[in-house]
Design an enzyme around this catalytic site. Structure first.
Site: not given
Ligand code: PEP
Ligand code: MG
Length: 580
Positions: A198, A341, A441, A464-465, A475, A512
């Protein structure tokens, strides 16, 4: 000495500027008792370090070039004022005497007390000055420990350069990063961190070059050294010579021209060459990011990471405060959809007030996101009411993070019904048809998609997750950053199946996660059937340009070939072919 450090670029572009060393991590110093007859010497050691730090700040101020950004001088003045204040210049002396404590410990003790007081301040700007206190104290600590000489090199570096500050840190939390949004820094570089942490995501949303995973930057770079952050190649050039500087200046000019050219696409509808419309939405972290989303021509906000409203504070934002923040975004988007979210705290986004993630054995797999919200129904209900109230002012959708079990949706729907009822009792208006979506995710949700789809109005794939949990790599951990691979066949299969199953079932689906803003992957995702992308606004026009130059019929077959390929080298070759 001039040298180059290699890292991972999280945000593209090139910046030339001067190093500004920060450390917002807890300052850990030894604590020991000083012999009675050494106490006055310890006080003198403290005074000497304070003087050295003051002198350094004074020196730095005199060396600032005339065209330096105003912030540079202002922050040096502020740090001098902080060190002059008796809270820091006197109280630690008393602590050394009364507790017979070493000077470093006395100073950090007092800094922590002050930090706590800053946390209680209502005004967000003043509250954030806590970071300045910590940085000023760090300068004194460095002086006590015989740290780097920070007074040189601004002038040596050449006053003719465009003077920008580049934050150099060992590590920065997403909460630290969000504080930096207020300053106009030229770039960020950190020793640790993964490209989809993040921290990296917030750095990217600032639209300035940033590098992570440099390993030794904070230790080897001194305050005020000239740096080039090359976010295109993932390089940090320290003390470049004139030829290298000239070369980079040329590249900067090219990139600037490129960005100007892309701006012309702002009003062009995103569609492929064969006329299929593609929705391009923006990811935002705070209401103040909205103008950038509009500026990039976003058709909506596809992901508002509301948890950032909860960071850097000890208390929780009230229903009214949240409502105002959500309404601000919804109104600014003027009828375009805003996907809010719900609170995704935990893991690397730890709340000061105590979501407990500091103490969890494995926070990424712990009580994060929807799990935390369901465990704290009052916090969740407050947020749901605030979101519903904001829905009266535009088109709001609710997105639930980290779903792994169907009962998490069912419990949330009960809470949403309760929130509605509470608003009805208070006679407050809200959109009765607000849609509820879920983030895909966690691999479990992707693998058992139909049971989730049945209960949701839309889906958003959080790559991402999804990658983190599919490949079992943290990550945020740069030691395993090289294993973070969006092209892994398992990841591609989960993404492709989710898009296909949702589309066939008539449930809108977006991506996303960072994959949506990765230019290399745009054609692949289009070929796999994706029609809705949500990304940080700085990437949006670049992605739009690629879409405008893509014929779906050409990319679909290739996307299927990539999906079937199990040889990583072949996958990369095919991807290159797809992108040429
Ligand atoms: C993700 O996990 O891809 C996502 C968009 O949420 P975040 O990056 O905030 O965990
Ligand atoms: Mg996420």
């Amino acid at each position: 000495m001039n040298f180059v450090l290699h890292g991972h670029a999280v945000s593209t572009g090139i910046t030339v500027g001067y190093a500004h060393l920060v450390s917002t991590a807890r300052l850990e110093v030894a604590h020991y008792e000083v012999a009675e007859d050494r106490v006055e010497a310890e006080v003198k050691r403290f005074d000497a370090a304070m003087r050295t730090a003051q002198d350094e700040l004074y020196e730095l101020k005199t060396q600032i070039a005339a065209d330096a950004p105003a912030e540079f001088g202002a922050f040096l003045d502020l740090h001098r004022m902080i060190l002059n204040d008796s809270a820091l210049s006197q109280v630690p002396r008393e602590l050394i005497r009364s507790r017979r404590a070493n000077a470093e410990w006395a100073l950090v003790q007092q800094m922590e007390r002050l930090s706590e007081r800053f946390d209680e301040i209502d005004d967000p700007y003043l509250r954030e000055r806590k970071a300045d206190v910590q940085q000023a104290v760090e300068r004194v600590l460095k002086a006590m420990m015989g740290g780097a000489d920070t007074s040189k090199s601004l002038a040596e570096a050449g006053a003719t350069e465009e003077q920008k500050l580049i934050v150099v840190a060992h590590d920065l939390s997403p909460a630290d990063m969000i504080l930096f949004k207020r300053h106009r820094y030229g770039g960020f570089v950190t020793d640790v961190g993964g490209v989809t942490s993040h921290t990296a995501i917030v750095a990217r949303s600032l639209g300035i070059p940033a590098l992570v995973g440099l390993h030794h930057a904070h230790r080897t770079i001194s305050e005020g050294e000239l740096l080039i952050v090359d976010g295109v190649q993932g390089l940090l050039v320290v003390n470049p010579d004139a030829a290298v500087l000239a070369e980079y200046r040329g590249r900067q000019t090219q990139l600037k021209a490129e960005r100007q050219r892309l701006k012309l696409l702002k009003k062009t509808p995103a569609a492929t060459l064969d006329g299929t419309p593609i929705e391009l939405f923006a990811n935002i972290e705070l209401p103040q990011d909205t103008p950038e989303a509009i500026e990039a021509g976003a058709e909506g906000v596809g992901l508002f990471r509301t948890e950032f409203l909860f960071l850097n504070r000890k208390d929780l934002p009230s229903e009214d405060e949240q409502f105002e923040a959500y309404r601000q975004v919804v109104q600014a988007m003027q009828g375009r959809p805003v996907v809010l979210r719900t609170l995704d705290v935990g893991a690397d986004k730890a709340m000061d007030g105590g979501d407990g993630s500091h103490n969890m054995p494995n926070p990424a797999m712990g009580l994060r996101a929807i799990r935390y919200c369901l465990a704290e129904p009052q916090i969740f209900l407050t947020q749901l009411r605030a979101i519903l109230r904001a829905s009266h002012y535009g088109k709001v959708r609710i997105l639930l993070p980290m779903l792994a079990h169907v009962h998490e949706i069912e419990q949330t729907l009960v809470l949403i019904a309760t929130a509605r009822q509470q608003l009805d009792e208070r006679k407050l208006p809200y959109d009765k048809a607000v849609e509820i979506g879920g983030m895909i995710e966690i691999p479990a949700a992707a693998l058992a998609l139909p049971i989730f789809m049945r209960r949701l109005n839309f889906l958003s794939i959080g790559t991402n997750d999804l990658i983190q949990y599919t490949l079992a790599i943290d990550r945020t951990d740069d030691a395993v950053a090289h294993l973070y691979d969006p092209l892994h066949p398992a990841v591609l299969t989960l993404v492709a199946n989710t898009i296909q199953t949702a589309t066939r079932g008539g449930v809108p689906v977006a991506v996303c996660g960072e994959m949506a803003g990765d230019l290399k992957l745009t054609r692949l995702l289009l070929g796999l059937g994706l029609r809705n992308f949500s990304m940080h606004p700085s990437q949006l026009l670049l992605i739009k340009e690629r879409i405008l130059r893509t014929r779906l019929a050409d990319v679909q077959t290739m996307a299927q070939r990539i999906l079937r390929t199990t040889d990583p080298a072949k996958t990369r070759d095919l991807l290159t072919e797809l992108n040429t």
